[in-house]
Design a protein around this motif. Sequence first.
Motif, PDB file in Angstrom:
ATOM      1  N   ASP A 132     -11.664 -88.205 -31.203  1.00  0.00           N
ATOM      2  CA  ASP A 132     -10.481 -87.341 -31.179  1.00  0.00           C
ATOM      3  C   ASP A 132      -9.993 -87.255 -29.734  1.00  0.00           C
ATOM      4  OD1 ASP A 132      -8.476 -85.523 -31.765  1.00  0.00           O
ATOM      5  OD2 ASP A 132      -9.821 -83.787 -31.769  1.00  0.00           O
ATOM      6  N   VAL A 133      -9.218 -88.273 -29.322  1.00  0.00           N
ATOM      7  CA  VAL A 133      -8.727 -88.368 -27.952  1.00  0.00           C
ATOM      8  C   VAL A 133      -7.203 -88.270 -27.961  1.00  0.00           C
ATOM      9  CG1 VAL A 133      -8.634 -89.759 -25.842  1.00  0.00           C
ATOM     10  CG2 VAL A 133     -10.670 -89.834 -27.299  1.00  0.00           C
ATOM     11  N   HIS A 134      -6.677 -87.338 -27.200  1.00  0.00           N
ATOM     12  CA  HIS A 134      -5.237 -87.130 -27.084  1.00  0.00           C
ATOM     13  C   HIS A 134      -4.768 -87.696 -25.750  1.00  0.00           C
ATOM     14  CE1 HIS A 134      -5.321 -84.036 -30.389  1.00  0.00           C
ATOM     15  NE2 HIS A 134      -6.592 -84.035 -30.008  1.00  0.00           N
ATOM     16  N   HIS A 135      -3.620 -88.373 -25.754  1.00  0.00           N
ATOM     17  CA  HIS A 135      -3.057 -88.963 -24.541  1.00  0.00           C
ATOM     18  C   HIS A 135      -1.777 -88.212 -24.188  1.00  0.00           C
ATOM     19  CE1 HIS A 135      -5.854 -92.330 -25.051  1.00  0.00           C
ATOM     20  NE2 HIS A 135      -5.506 -92.316 -26.329  1.00  0.00           N
ATOM     21  N   HIS A 136      -1.748 -87.650 -23.000  1.00  0.00           N
ATOM     22  CA  HIS A 136      -0.616 -86.826 -22.579  1.00  0.00           C
ATOM     23  C   HIS A 136       0.023 -87.426 -21.341  1.00  0.00           C
ATOM     24  CE1 HIS A 136       1.855 -83.305 -21.950  1.00  0.00           C
ATOM     25  NE2 HIS A 136       1.335 -83.111 -20.749  1.00  0.00           N
ATOM     26  N   ALA A 137       1.320 -87.668 -21.406  1.00  0.00           N
ATOM     27  CA  ALA A 137       2.063 -88.212 -20.276  1.00  0.00           C
ATOM     28  C   ALA A 137       2.576 -87.077 -19.408  1.00  0.00           C
ATOM     29  CB  ALA A 137       3.229 -89.064 -20.768  1.00  0.00           C
ATOM     30  N   ALA A 138       2.261 -87.135 -18.112  1.00  0.00           N
ATOM     31  CA  ALA A 138       2.706 -86.078 -17.207  1.00  0.00           C
ATOM     32  C   ALA A 138       2.648 -86.554 -15.769  1.00  0.00           C
ATOM     33  CB  ALA A 138       1.843 -84.823 -17.363  1.00  0.00           C
ATOM     34  N   SER A 144      -2.008 -97.491 -26.354  1.00  0.00           N
ATOM     35  CA  SER A 144      -1.892 -98.775 -27.047  1.00  0.00           C
ATOM     36  C   SER A 144      -3.207 -99.548 -27.012  1.00  0.00           C
ATOM     37  CB  SER A 144      -0.777 -99.598 -26.410  1.00  0.00           C
ATOM     38  OG  SER A 144      -0.721-100.895 -26.963  1.00  0.00           O
ATOM     39  N   ARG A 145      -3.822 -99.623 -25.835  1.00  0.00           N
ATOM     40  CA  ARG A 145      -5.068-100.374 -25.710  1.00  0.00           C
ATOM     41  C   ARG A 145      -6.187 -99.696 -26.496  1.00  0.00           C
ATOM     42  NH1 ARG A 145      -6.808-105.357 -25.612  1.00  0.00           N
ATOM     43  NH2 ARG A 145      -8.679-105.673 -24.355  1.00  0.00           N
ATOM     44  N   THR A 146      -6.207 -98.377 -26.520  1.00  0.00           N
ATOM     45  CA  THR A 146      -7.210 -97.646 -27.304  1.00  0.00           C
ATOM     46  C   THR A 146      -7.110 -98.020 -28.780  1.00  0.00           C
ATOM     47  OG1 THR A 146      -7.236 -95.766 -25.776  1.00  0.00           O
ATOM     48  CG2 THR A 146      -7.988 -95.359 -28.026  1.00  0.00           C
ATOM     49  N   ALA A 147      -5.877 -98.032 -29.296  1.00  0.00           N
ATOM     50  CA  ALA A 147      -5.677 -98.380 -30.706  1.00  0.00           C
ATOM     51  C   ALA A 147      -6.189 -99.792 -31.001  1.00  0.00           C
ATOM     52  CB  ALA A 147      -4.201 -98.253 -31.062  1.00  0.00           C
ATOM     53  N   LEU A 169     -19.438 -90.821 -24.067  1.00  0.00           N
ATOM     54  CA  LEU A 169     -20.110 -89.542 -24.302  1.00  0.00           C
ATOM     55  C   LEU A 169     -19.545 -88.892 -25.564  1.00  0.00           C
ATOM     56  CD1 LEU A 169     -19.928 -88.423 -20.584  1.00  0.00           C
ATOM     57  CD2 LEU A 169     -22.046 -88.932 -21.819  1.00  0.00           C
ATOM     58  N   PRO A 170     -20.354 -88.159 -26.309  1.00  0.00           N
ATOM     59  CA  PRO A 170     -19.931 -87.655 -27.623  1.00  0.00           C
ATOM     60  C   PRO A 170     -19.104 -86.369 -27.566  1.00  0.00           C
ATOM     61  CG  PRO A 170     -22.216 -87.068 -27.254  1.00  0.00           C
ATOM     62  CD  PRO A 170     -21.801 -87.911 -26.068  1.00  0.00           C
ATOM     63  N   PHE A 171     -18.007 -86.401 -26.812  1.00  0.00           N
ATOM     64  CA  PHE A 171     -17.095 -85.263 -26.827  1.00  0.00           C
ATOM     65  C   PHE A 171     -16.379 -85.206 -28.173  1.00  0.00           C
ATOM     66  CE2 PHE A 171     -17.530 -85.798 -22.237  1.00  0.00           C
ATOM     67  CZ  PHE A 171     -17.645 -84.471 -21.825  1.00  0.00           C
ATOM     68  N   ARG A 172     -16.303 -84.026 -28.756  1.00  0.00           N
ATOM     69  CA  ARG A 172     -15.628 -83.883 -30.041  1.00  0.00           C
ATOM     70  C   ARG A 172     -14.121 -83.899 -29.876  1.00  0.00           C
ATOM     71  NH1 ARG A 172     -19.833 -79.188 -32.162  1.00  0.00           N
ATOM     72  NH2 ARG A 172     -21.621 -80.600 -32.359  1.00  0.00           N
ATOM     73  N   THR A 173     -13.637 -83.480 -28.710  1.00  0.00           N
ATOM     74  CA  THR A 173     -12.209 -83.483 -28.411  1.00  0.00           C
ATOM     75  C   THR A 173     -12.023 -83.841 -26.944  1.00  0.00           C
ATOM     76  OG1 THR A 173     -11.839 -81.705 -30.010  1.00  0.00           O
ATOM     77  CG2 THR A 173     -10.075 -82.140 -28.430  1.00  0.00           C
ATOM     78  N   ALA A 174     -11.046 -84.699 -26.664  1.00  0.00           N
ATOM     79  CA  ALA A 174     -10.757 -85.063 -25.280  1.00  0.00           C
ATOM     80  C   ALA A 174      -9.258 -85.193 -25.094  1.00  0.00           C
ATOM     81  CB  ALA A 174     -11.448 -86.374 -24.908  1.00  0.00           C
ATOM     82  N   LEU A 175      -8.806 -84.883 -23.891  1.00  0.00           N
ATOM     83  CA  LEU A 175      -7.402 -85.014 -23.518  1.00  0.00           C
ATOM     84  C   LEU A 175      -7.336 -85.840 -22.246  1.00  0.00           C
ATOM     85  CD1 LEU A 175      -4.368 -84.208 -23.814  1.00  0.00           C
ATOM     86  CD2 LEU A 175      -4.894 -82.245 -22.350  1.00  0.00           C
ATOM     87  N   GLU A 176      -6.616 -86.957 -22.293  1.00  0.00           N
ATOM     88  CA  GLU A 176      -6.430 -87.797 -21.126  1.00  0.00           C
ATOM     89  C   GLU A 176      -4.984 -87.664 -20.645  1.00  0.00           C
ATOM     90  OE1 GLU A 176      -9.668 -91.254 -21.301  1.00  0.00           O
ATOM     91  OE2 GLU A 176      -7.726 -91.811 -22.146  1.00  0.00           O
ATOM     92  N   VAL A 177      -4.825 -87.495 -19.334  1.00  0.00           N
ATOM     93  CA  VAL A 177      -3.512 -87.249 -18.748  1.00  0.00           C
ATOM     94  C   VAL A 177      -3.233 -88.295 -17.685  1.00  0.00           C
ATOM     95  CG1 VAL A 177      -2.063 -85.543 -17.582  1.00  0.00           C
ATOM     96  CG2 VAL A 177      -3.918 -84.775 -19.103  1.00  0.00           C
ATOM     97  N   ASP A 178      -2.039 -88.879 -17.752  1.00  0.00           N
ATOM     98  CA  ASP A 178      -1.647 -89.832 -16.724  1.00  0.00           C
ATOM     99  C   ASP A 178      -0.131 -89.972 -16.735  1.00  0.00           C
ATOM    100  OD1 ASP A 178      -1.864 -91.870 -14.687  1.00  0.00           O
ATOM    101  OD2 ASP A 178      -3.844 -92.343 -15.488  1.00  0.00           O
ATOM    102  N   LEU A 179       0.386 -90.759 -15.795  1.00  0.00           N
ATOM    103  CA  LEU A 179       1.821 -91.017 -15.739  1.00  0.00           C
ATOM    104  C   LEU A 179       2.280 -91.674 -17.050  1.00  0.00           C
ATOM    105  CD1 LEU A 179       1.994 -92.358 -12.088  1.00  0.00           C
ATOM    106  CD2 LEU A 179       2.923 -90.178 -12.904  1.00  0.00           C
ATOM    107  N   PRO A 180       3.556 -91.530 -17.411  1.00  0.00           N
ATOM    108  CA  PRO A 180       4.012 -91.998 -18.726  1.00  0.00           C
ATOM    109  C   PRO A 180       3.657 -93.443 -19.052  1.00  0.00           C
ATOM    110  CG  PRO A 180       5.682 -90.610 -17.740  1.00  0.00           C
ATOM    111  CD  PRO A 180       4.607 -90.781 -16.694  1.00  0.00           C
TER     112      PRO A 180
END
Length: 291
Positions: free
Chosen positions: A130-136, A115-118, A96-107
């Motif tokens: 523009d997807v941000h990956h946040h460890a939490a 890594s897989r996204t890259a 989906l064409p989200f301009r900004t996204a934040l994905e959150v998961d365990l470290p």
Amino acid sequence: MHCGVELTAYLVNESRARMPDLAEDPLAAAWIPDGDRPAVRALWDEFAGTVYPHDDLVVSLRGRYIADTLARALRKDPDTVLVVCGAGFSSYPWLLPFRTALEVDLPDMAAAKRSRTAQLVASGVLPERDVHHHAADLSSPDARKELVSLVRELADGRPVAYVAEGLVFYLSPEAARAVVGLGAEFGTCAVTAVSYWPAAAAGSRVLADQRQWFRSRSVPEEASYLTHHGLTSLLGKEIEDCGPEDLQRRYLDRVDVPESDLIPEYVAVSWNAPAQNVPGQGLPGQAEVTR
């Protein structure tokens, strides 16, 4: 092969890849590295034989419904920011064409997803996003507080579409309630979508078989269960609440497999979630837990 909760992420993708027309996720299989695919398929077959053989149906329905909900949010406002907790190897920011996204998961999961996204972007499988990956670890109140600050900064007043998928049943009752209600703290939350197990299904035979299988695979076997009343107290009175039979009727026009033979995963959707409740502070209709 990975173990623990990370393992379930590969199983989810294998399930979606087995029903591509229903899931409408052509990227599902791509998240599984080529070297791991035979082992993942073998593990899925083991899970199917030991627990139940319909995970492809349940997971594909869940993902399709959430994706359709997110598409609806984007139609309402193309500037909507996507926040996915328990992101695993889901594909929503690229489907989906989200301009900004934040994905959150365990470290470990967040690092694996980054890594897989890259790799997939470099090979042209995934478009640039523009997807941000946040460890939490969202069982921690401090981690939840940090996430709220991060989302507020990232969204900067834009509406937020908040998804907690395949996550809350692995948390304690208090943490489950807090995660369900996080969207109300993000500022402008346009929609919240949460997958959960209902308290009425706590004695499910399929869930009992899954707990036993989880025990052998280092996945937490404890579970939190929510009620419709508890969800309305957290998300507001007007929620769409669909179980696996509801979703079969929606997307298949029939019920092929009764809920008694499935993981009883429901998806609750709330539009314009209110902010008056503070999650985890003794709200009425709290999550029920069976151990």
